[in-house]
Design a protein around this motif. Sequence first.
Motif, short mmCIF file in Angstrom:
data_model
loop_
_atom_site.label_atom_id
_atom_site.label_comp_id
_atom_site.label_asym_id
_atom_site.label_seq_id
_atom_site.Cartn_x
_atom_site.Cartn_y
_atom_site.Cartn_z
N GLN A 199 0.86 -1.17 0.00
CA GLN A 199 0.00 0.00 0.00
C GLN A 199 0.90 1.23 0.00
O GLN A 199 1.98 1.22 0.60
CB GLN A 199 -0.90 0.01 1.23
CG GLN A 199 -1.83 -1.18 1.28
CD GLN A 199 -2.52 -1.32 2.63
OE1 GLN A 199 -1.99 -0.92 3.65
NE2 GLN A 199 -3.69 -1.91 2.61
N ARG A 200 0.44 2.28 -0.66
CA ARG A 200 1.29 3.45 -0.88
C ARG A 200 1.90 4.00 0.41
O ARG A 200 3.11 4.17 0.50
CB ARG A 200 0.49 4.54 -1.59
CG ARG A 200 1.30 5.79 -1.86
CD ARG A 200 0.51 6.83 -2.54
NE ARG A 200 -0.60 7.23 -1.68
CZ ARG A 200 -1.46 8.16 -1.97
NH1 ARG A 200 -1.37 8.80 -3.11
NH2 ARG A 200 -2.43 8.48 -1.16
N GLU A 201 1.10 4.29 1.39
CA GLU A 201 1.61 4.89 2.62
C GLU A 201 2.49 3.93 3.39
O GLU A 201 3.54 4.30 3.91
CB GLU A 201 0.45 5.36 3.49
CG GLU A 201 0.88 6.12 4.73
CD GLU A 201 1.61 7.41 4.43
OE1 GLU A 201 2.47 7.80 5.25
OE2 GLU A 201 1.36 8.05 3.38
N SER A 202 2.10 2.67 3.44
CA SER A 202 2.86 1.66 4.15
C SER A 202 4.24 1.46 3.52
O SER A 202 5.25 1.39 4.23
CB SER A 202 2.08 0.35 4.15
OG SER A 202 2.84 -0.70 4.66
N VAL A 203 4.29 1.39 2.20
CA VAL A 203 5.58 1.21 1.51
C VAL A 203 6.45 2.44 1.70
O VAL A 203 7.66 2.33 1.95
CB VAL A 203 5.36 0.89 0.02
CG1 VAL A 203 6.67 0.92 -0.75
CG2 VAL A 203 4.69 -0.47 -0.14
N ALA A 204 5.87 3.63 1.61
CA ALA A 204 6.65 4.86 1.80
C ALA A 204 7.25 4.90 3.20
O ALA A 204 8.43 5.25 3.37
CB ALA A 204 5.78 6.08 1.54
N GLY A 259 13.52 9.09 0.30
CA GLY A 259 12.88 7.82 -0.05
C GLY A 259 11.37 7.89 0.10
O GLY A 259 10.63 7.41 -0.76
N TYR A 260 10.91 8.48 1.20
CA TYR A 260 9.48 8.62 1.43
C TYR A 260 8.83 9.42 0.30
O TYR A 260 7.82 9.02 -0.27
CB TYR A 260 9.24 9.30 2.78
CG TYR A 260 7.80 9.47 3.15
CD1 TYR A 260 7.11 8.45 3.79
CD2 TYR A 260 7.11 10.64 2.86
CE1 TYR A 260 5.78 8.59 4.14
CE2 TYR A 260 5.78 10.79 3.21
CZ TYR A 260 5.11 9.77 3.84
OH TYR A 260 3.79 9.91 4.17
N LEU A 261 9.43 10.56 -0.02
CA LEU A 261 8.87 11.42 -1.06
C LEU A 261 8.92 10.75 -2.44
O LEU A 261 7.97 10.87 -3.22
CB LEU A 261 9.58 12.76 -1.09
CG LEU A 261 9.36 13.65 0.12
CD1 LEU A 261 10.25 14.89 0.06
CD2 LEU A 261 7.90 14.05 0.26
N SER A 304 6.39 8.50 -7.12
CA SER A 304 6.38 7.46 -8.16
C SER A 304 5.05 6.70 -8.14
O SER A 304 4.54 6.33 -9.20
CB SER A 304 7.56 6.51 -8.00
OG SER A 304 7.50 5.82 -6.78
N TRP A 305 4.49 6.47 -6.96
CA TRP A 305 3.20 5.78 -6.87
C TRP A 305 2.12 6.63 -7.53
O TRP A 305 1.29 6.14 -8.28
CB TRP A 305 2.85 5.53 -5.42
CG TRP A 305 1.94 4.36 -5.19
CD1 TRP A 305 0.62 4.28 -5.55
CD2 TRP A 305 2.26 3.13 -4.57
NE1 TRP A 305 0.11 3.08 -5.18
CE2 TRP A 305 1.08 2.35 -4.56
CE3 TRP A 305 3.40 2.62 -3.99
CZ2 TRP A 305 1.03 1.08 -4.01
CZ3 TRP A 305 3.34 1.37 -3.44
CH2 TRP A 305 2.17 0.60 -3.46
N ARG A 306 2.14 7.94 -7.24
CA ARG A 306 1.15 8.84 -7.82
C ARG A 306 1.29 8.90 -9.34
O ARG A 306 0.30 8.88 -10.07
CB ARG A 306 1.31 10.23 -7.22
CG ARG A 306 0.25 11.20 -7.69
CD ARG A 306 0.33 12.46 -6.92
NE ARG A 306 -0.04 12.17 -5.54
CZ ARG A 306 -0.80 12.96 -4.82
NH1 ARG A 306 -1.25 14.08 -5.32
NH2 ARG A 306 -1.10 12.64 -3.58
N LEU A 307 2.54 8.97 -9.83
CA LEU A 307 2.76 8.99 -11.28
C LEU A 307 2.31 7.70 -11.94
O LEU A 307 1.73 7.72 -13.03
CB LEU A 307 4.23 9.25 -11.58
CG LEU A 307 4.73 10.67 -11.30
CD1 LEU A 307 6.24 10.73 -11.48
CD2 LEU A 307 4.04 11.66 -12.21
N ARG A 308 2.56 6.59 -11.28
CA ARG A 308 2.15 5.28 -11.82
C ARG A 308 0.63 5.20 -11.93
O ARG A 308 0.08 4.74 -12.94
CB ARG A 308 2.69 4.18 -10.92
CG ARG A 308 2.38 2.79 -11.39
CD ARG A 308 3.10 1.77 -10.51
NE ARG A 308 2.51 0.48 -10.68
CZ ARG A 308 1.84 -0.17 -9.74
NH1 ARG A 308 1.69 0.35 -8.55
NH2 ARG A 308 1.33 -1.34 -9.99
#
Length: 167
Positions: free
Chosen positions: A37-42, A144-146, A151-155
């Motif tokens: 999940q986006r937040e978890s991975v970040a 890394g967080y940013l 990258s998730w948002r762009l994907r």
Amino acid sequence: MYSSLKKTMPTRESLAQHPWLRPVAHHLLNPQLWRLQRESVARGVAIGTFWAFVIPLGQTFVAAAHCTWWRGNIPAAAIMTMLTNPLTFGFWLWLAYPVGNMVLGMPVPAQALPDTDWAHSLQEVGGPVLLGMGIFGLGGAALGYLLVKLSWRLRVALRRHQSNSGV
């Protein structure tokens, strides 16, 4: 590459049985800590990057424990702790010394340390190296967080654009 990485990654059960992680072992089995999940991975990337630079040994276990508290993705954190490994740690220490000196406003010596006892040499380089590694840890975690969030948002935007254009 994914299959070889998956073989080297610790499983939830193996981490839960490790002696250092026993205090948080019941949290390690939470499926939320293992989902992509986006937040978890970040968060996992940030936690793993921070601990990769802050401590030289046992980063994966410390990062996994902190992922339970901050709800970070444990596999992402474990992968990021591999930034510093026995083969690259010397390079990072070497790079941290001039960075620490620059922040402290001290000139970087052009020559090697004088041939004195090792304790005196360690005192001379210890402060700048610790400061430099701390900067790498905090800066790398934030970056890394940013980058994961971006990258998730762009994907997602790219996938939406492709589905809307009928490609």
